[in-house]
Design a protein around this motif. Sequence first.
Motif, PDB file in Angstrom:
ATOM      1  N   ALA A  79       0.840  -1.200   0.000  1.00 11.05           N
ATOM      2  CA  ALA A  79       0.000   0.000   0.000  1.00 11.05           C
ATOM      3  C   ALA A  79       0.869   1.241   0.000  1.00 11.05           C
ATOM      4  O   ALA A  79       2.016   1.219   0.440  1.00 11.05           O
ATOM      5  CB  ALA A  79      -0.919   0.030   1.227  1.00 11.05           C
ATOM      6  N   ASN A  97      -3.224   1.635  -4.074  1.00 13.05           N
ATOM      7  CA  ASN A  97      -4.057   0.983  -3.067  1.00 13.05           C
ATOM      8  C   ASN A  97      -5.303   0.336  -3.662  1.00 13.05           C
ATOM      9  O   ASN A  97      -5.635  -0.807  -3.314  1.00 13.05           O
ATOM     10  CB  ASN A  97      -4.456   1.983  -1.990  1.00 13.05           C
ATOM     11  CG  ASN A  97      -3.254   2.479  -1.197  1.00 13.05           C
ATOM     12  OD1 ASN A  97      -2.140   1.992  -1.375  1.00 13.05           O
ATOM     13  ND2 ASN A  97      -3.468   3.450  -0.335  1.00 13.05           N
ATOM     14  N   SER A 120      -5.799  -3.443   6.675  1.00 19.81           N
ATOM     15  CA  SER A 120      -6.597  -2.229   6.656  1.00 19.81           C
ATOM     16  C   SER A 120      -6.042  -1.272   7.712  1.00 19.81           C
ATOM     17  O   SER A 120      -4.894  -1.418   8.142  1.00 19.81           O
ATOM     18  CB  SER A 120      -8.073  -2.555   6.892  1.00 19.81           C
ATOM     19  OG  SER A 120      -8.876  -1.402   6.702  1.00 19.81           O
ATOM     20  N   SER A 121      -6.820  -0.319   8.135  1.00 18.48           N
ATOM     21  CA  SER A 121      -6.285   0.726   9.010  1.00 18.48           C
ATOM     22  C   SER A 121      -7.382   1.358   9.842  1.00 18.48           C
ATOM     23  O   SER A 121      -8.540   1.432   9.431  1.00 18.48           O
ATOM     24  CB  SER A 121      -5.599   1.804   8.169  1.00 18.48           C
ATOM     25  OG  SER A 121      -5.222   2.913   8.965  1.00 18.48           O
ATOM     26  N   TYR A 181      -5.741   8.802   1.987  1.00 16.22           N
ATOM     27  CA  TYR A 181      -5.306   7.466   2.376  1.00 16.22           C
ATOM     28  C   TYR A 181      -6.461   6.683   2.984  1.00 16.22           C
ATOM     29  O   TYR A 181      -6.692   5.512   2.646  1.00 16.22           O
ATOM     30  CB  TYR A 181      -4.154   7.574   3.364  1.00 16.22           C
ATOM     31  CG  TYR A 181      -3.717   6.261   3.969  1.00 16.22           C
ATOM     32  CD1 TYR A 181      -3.232   5.235   3.175  1.00 16.22           C
ATOM     33  CD2 TYR A 181      -3.777   6.058   5.355  1.00 16.22           C
ATOM     34  CE1 TYR A 181      -2.828   4.025   3.732  1.00 16.22           C
ATOM     35  CE2 TYR A 181      -3.369   4.865   5.913  1.00 16.22           C
ATOM     36  CZ  TYR A 181      -2.892   3.845   5.100  1.00 16.22           C
ATOM     37  OH  TYR A 181      -2.504   2.664   5.656  1.00 16.22           O
ATOM     38  N   LYS A 185      -8.133   3.100   1.778  1.00 13.67           N
ATOM     39  CA  LYS A 185      -8.145   1.896   2.619  1.00 13.67           C
ATOM     40  C   LYS A 185      -9.565   1.354   2.762  1.00 13.67           C
ATOM     41  O   LYS A 185      -9.778   0.133   2.748  1.00 13.67           O
ATOM     42  CB  LYS A 185      -7.544   2.193   3.996  1.00 13.67           C
ATOM     43  CG  LYS A 185      -6.076   2.538   3.994  1.00 13.67           C
ATOM     44  CD  LYS A 185      -5.218   1.498   3.282  1.00 13.67           C
ATOM     45  CE  LYS A 185      -5.059   0.225   4.094  1.00 13.67           C
ATOM     46  NZ  LYS A 185      -4.112  -0.726   3.410  1.00 13.67           N
ATOM     47  N   GLN A 188     -10.411  -0.469  -0.337  1.00 16.73           N
ATOM     48  CA  GLN A 188      -9.843  -1.813  -0.331  1.00 16.73           C
ATOM     49  C   GLN A 188     -10.772  -2.803   0.371  1.00 16.73           C
ATOM     50  O   GLN A 188     -10.966  -3.929  -0.101  1.00 16.73           O
ATOM     51  CB  GLN A 188      -8.484  -1.819   0.365  1.00 16.73           C
ATOM     52  CG  GLN A 188      -7.340  -1.227  -0.429  1.00 16.73           C
ATOM     53  CD  GLN A 188      -6.018  -1.411   0.300  1.00 16.73           C
ATOM     54  OE1 GLN A 188      -5.926  -1.260   1.515  1.00 16.73           O
ATOM     55  NE2 GLN A 188      -4.978  -1.730  -0.438  1.00 16.73           N
ATOM     56  N   ARG A 207      -7.576  -3.928  10.980  1.00 11.35           N
ATOM     57  CA  ARG A 207      -7.489  -2.472  11.046  1.00 11.35           C
ATOM     58  C   ARG A 207      -6.390  -2.079  12.037  1.00 11.35           C
ATOM     59  O   ARG A 207      -6.611  -1.970  13.235  1.00 11.35           O
ATOM     60  CB  ARG A 207      -8.847  -1.881  11.438  1.00 11.35           C
ATOM     61  CG  ARG A 207      -9.893  -2.088  10.355  1.00 11.35           C
ATOM     62  CD  ARG A 207     -11.279  -1.646  10.767  1.00 11.35           C
ATOM     63  NE  ARG A 207     -12.250  -1.867   9.682  1.00 11.35           N
ATOM     64  CZ  ARG A 207     -13.562  -1.850   9.837  1.00 11.35           C
ATOM     65  NH1 ARG A 207     -14.094  -1.625  11.048  1.00 11.35           N
ATOM     66  NH2 ARG A 207     -14.360  -2.054   8.804  1.00 11.35           N
TER      67      ARG A 207
END
Length: 354
Positions: A79, A97, A120-121, A181, A185, A188, A207
């Motif tokens: 990413a 991404n 993920s985030s 960003y 994410k 995604q 995450r």
Amino acid sequence: MRVLVTGGAGFIGSAVVSAFRDAGHEVRVLDALLPAVHPAYPDGPPLPPGVELLVGDVRDAAAVDGALDGVEAVCHQAAMVGLGVDVQDMPLYAGINDLGTAVLLAAMARADVGRLVLASSMVVYGEGRYSCPDHGPVPAAPRRRADLDAGRFEPPCPHCARQLGWDLVTEDAVLDPRNTYAATKLAQEHLSAAWAGMTGGSVVALRYHNVYGPRMPRDTPYAGVASIFRSALESGRAPAVFEDGGQQRDFVHVSDVAAANLRALEAPAPESTLRAYNVASGTPHTVGDMARALADAFGGPDPVVTGDYRLGDVRHVVASPARAATELGFRAEVDFRDGMREFATAPLRPAPKV
């Protein structure tokens, strides 16, 4: 199990690769070794013995097809990271991404690979969970430039403008990405869920919260705040803490993140097309706390609170780790103080090539 790890030469990816290998899995890495984050490696990137490295881009369908040969599962770490504060960066973030993820998923369908662990985030949440003394749980309104300029950093209640109190964010929270960003994410996750629904595959989305640890990238705009503070200390400069330093975060060691990926890989496939988990320590600290702990461990200089801010930053994001503990058996093990003492002198990834 034979596993493909995309982005496996990176900071988090390489830790994941080591955890998989130590657990007895056969690992192949696909990494573009982009110069924005990777230095020149005279002897190749540092990967464990026996790990196969393919240099290629997840946006290249032929490279991905080749990387998937004989693979049983994919751990997708590749990413473009960082906030993406410049609008001109949007095509690059979306390309790496989101287009990259779409190319990977299409190739997985062709190769009949039905298991995905997705990096993920926490940024998909936007602001964390808040409540108002009068109105109870409420969404935090986007922070205004005028308030930030005036040093009013806490998000107000959208109904009465009173200061909100923060609480733990669960995976079922409404998702509200607030920068480039974050938007990519979340995309995604959506793409992966759509792939799973169409192919019968399964996705575990991890995450990540604020990851730190040895071999973080240094001196790059894509580094995390821990690396930025550490680089400042090494240069004899005080860590510059934005806002008032009171931003609540959950700092999680990279070895714990790698352990979470291993748990996700080895757990039974989720019944739903996508199951998300917070990967966090469960013990929040402020950004100011982190800067002070790192400076103390390094021997100074003391942090300086600047009052500066970045549009797109969020004030508080603190996670509940309960679902990961219950369903994956994952609990972070590295204590914050111990981790910061280690990180103060741990090797960082060398400066990138450009």
